[in-house]
Design a protein around this motif. Sequence first.
Motif, short mmCIF file in Angstrom:
data_model
loop_
_atom_site.label_atom_id
_atom_site.label_comp_id
_atom_site.label_asym_id
_atom_site.label_seq_id
_atom_site.Cartn_x
_atom_site.Cartn_y
_atom_site.Cartn_z
N PRO A 22 0.81 -1.23 0.00
CA PRO A 22 0.00 0.00 0.00
C PRO A 22 0.84 1.28 0.00
N GLN A 23 1.99 1.26 0.70
CA GLN A 23 2.80 2.48 0.72
C GLN A 23 3.34 2.82 -0.66
N ARG A 24 3.65 1.81 -1.46
CA ARG A 24 4.17 2.06 -2.80
C ARG A 24 3.05 2.61 -3.70
N VAL A 25 1.85 2.04 -3.56
CA VAL A 25 0.72 2.53 -4.35
C VAL A 25 0.42 3.98 -3.98
N ARG A 26 0.40 4.25 -2.67
CA ARG A 26 0.11 5.61 -2.23
C ARG A 26 1.21 6.57 -2.67
N ALA A 27 2.45 6.07 -2.76
CA ALA A 27 3.56 6.92 -3.21
C ALA A 27 3.37 7.31 -4.69
N PHE A 28 2.67 6.48 -5.48
CA PHE A 28 2.39 6.85 -6.86
C PHE A 28 1.46 8.07 -6.91
N LEU A 29 0.53 8.10 -5.94
CA LEU A 29 -0.43 9.22 -5.90
C LEU A 29 0.17 10.45 -5.23
N PRO A 37 6.97 6.23 -9.46
CA PRO A 37 6.23 6.00 -10.70
C PRO A 37 5.93 4.53 -11.02
N THR A 38 6.26 3.61 -10.11
CA THR A 38 6.14 2.18 -10.45
C THR A 38 4.77 1.82 -11.01
#
Lengths: 132, 146
Positions: A22-29, A37-38
């Motif tokens: 979830p932290q990586r997904v939220r980092a995209f936003l 940008p993953t």
Amino acid sequence: MAALVAGAIFGAGLALSGMADPQRVRAFLDIFGAWDPTLAFVMGGALVPMALAWTVQRRLARPVFADGFALPATRGIDAPLVVGAMLFGIGWGLSGLCPGPAIAGLALAPAQAGIAVVAMIAGMALHRLTRR
Amino acid sequence: MMAAFPHAMPVEGLLGGLLIGISAAIMLLGNGRIAGVSGLGARALGIADAGAPRAMAAAFIIGLPLGAALAALLLGGVMTRYPAAMWQVVVGGVVVGYGTRLGSGCTSGHGVCGMARLSPRSIAATLIFMGSGIATVALMRAGGLL
């Protein structure tokens, strides 16, 4: 059986691509913070085979394992679509979770993903109870 | 690669994305259905009246954690950093559940399947949920909630 295999490939793809995090997904936003940008690469990677699949689909009379295609009509853009997508994005940003990663996460972080899945089911049930 | 974004995983992202696209292609060309997780999940639980046969929907949904477990085994672990504040997971989850039903889809159905079909509805939905997601995270950052 094909659906089980497809689900497993989907779940493996989520895990490999970092989308079960979830932290990586939220980092995209998080474009005003430490932007990651993953997710854009994941989307790009997924769109290529799926775009090919749509071109094949137009030439097929029926799917391989079923009697016919059952696809959503491409209706116009209406208020439920707009409001629903807006709400989904708010919840997605708040939690870093959309339905696929939450369900796949049941095998990776069962306690936390379990809470997320129960919450999503509650939201879906709320929609069913209030929209008819 | 991607020196500007030290945490990005472009290669894993592309490969994982390819798997997701292949999965959606199997559902379309094999079963004649959209691989939309919110719709299939609702169908599997009987929350949605119309859609894929329930057994098919349930098989796909059960496959998700099985595939994730297999990947974790092969990769030697998968990172899952949930928000420390669990209220964000609970409130976010409820809003995601409601919103995906009202909006007829999520990242998979609209973002992958519908976008690849060039469906105007799905393109609109994807732009809207990305926009509201970015706005939400920006507000959270401003409010010290990240």
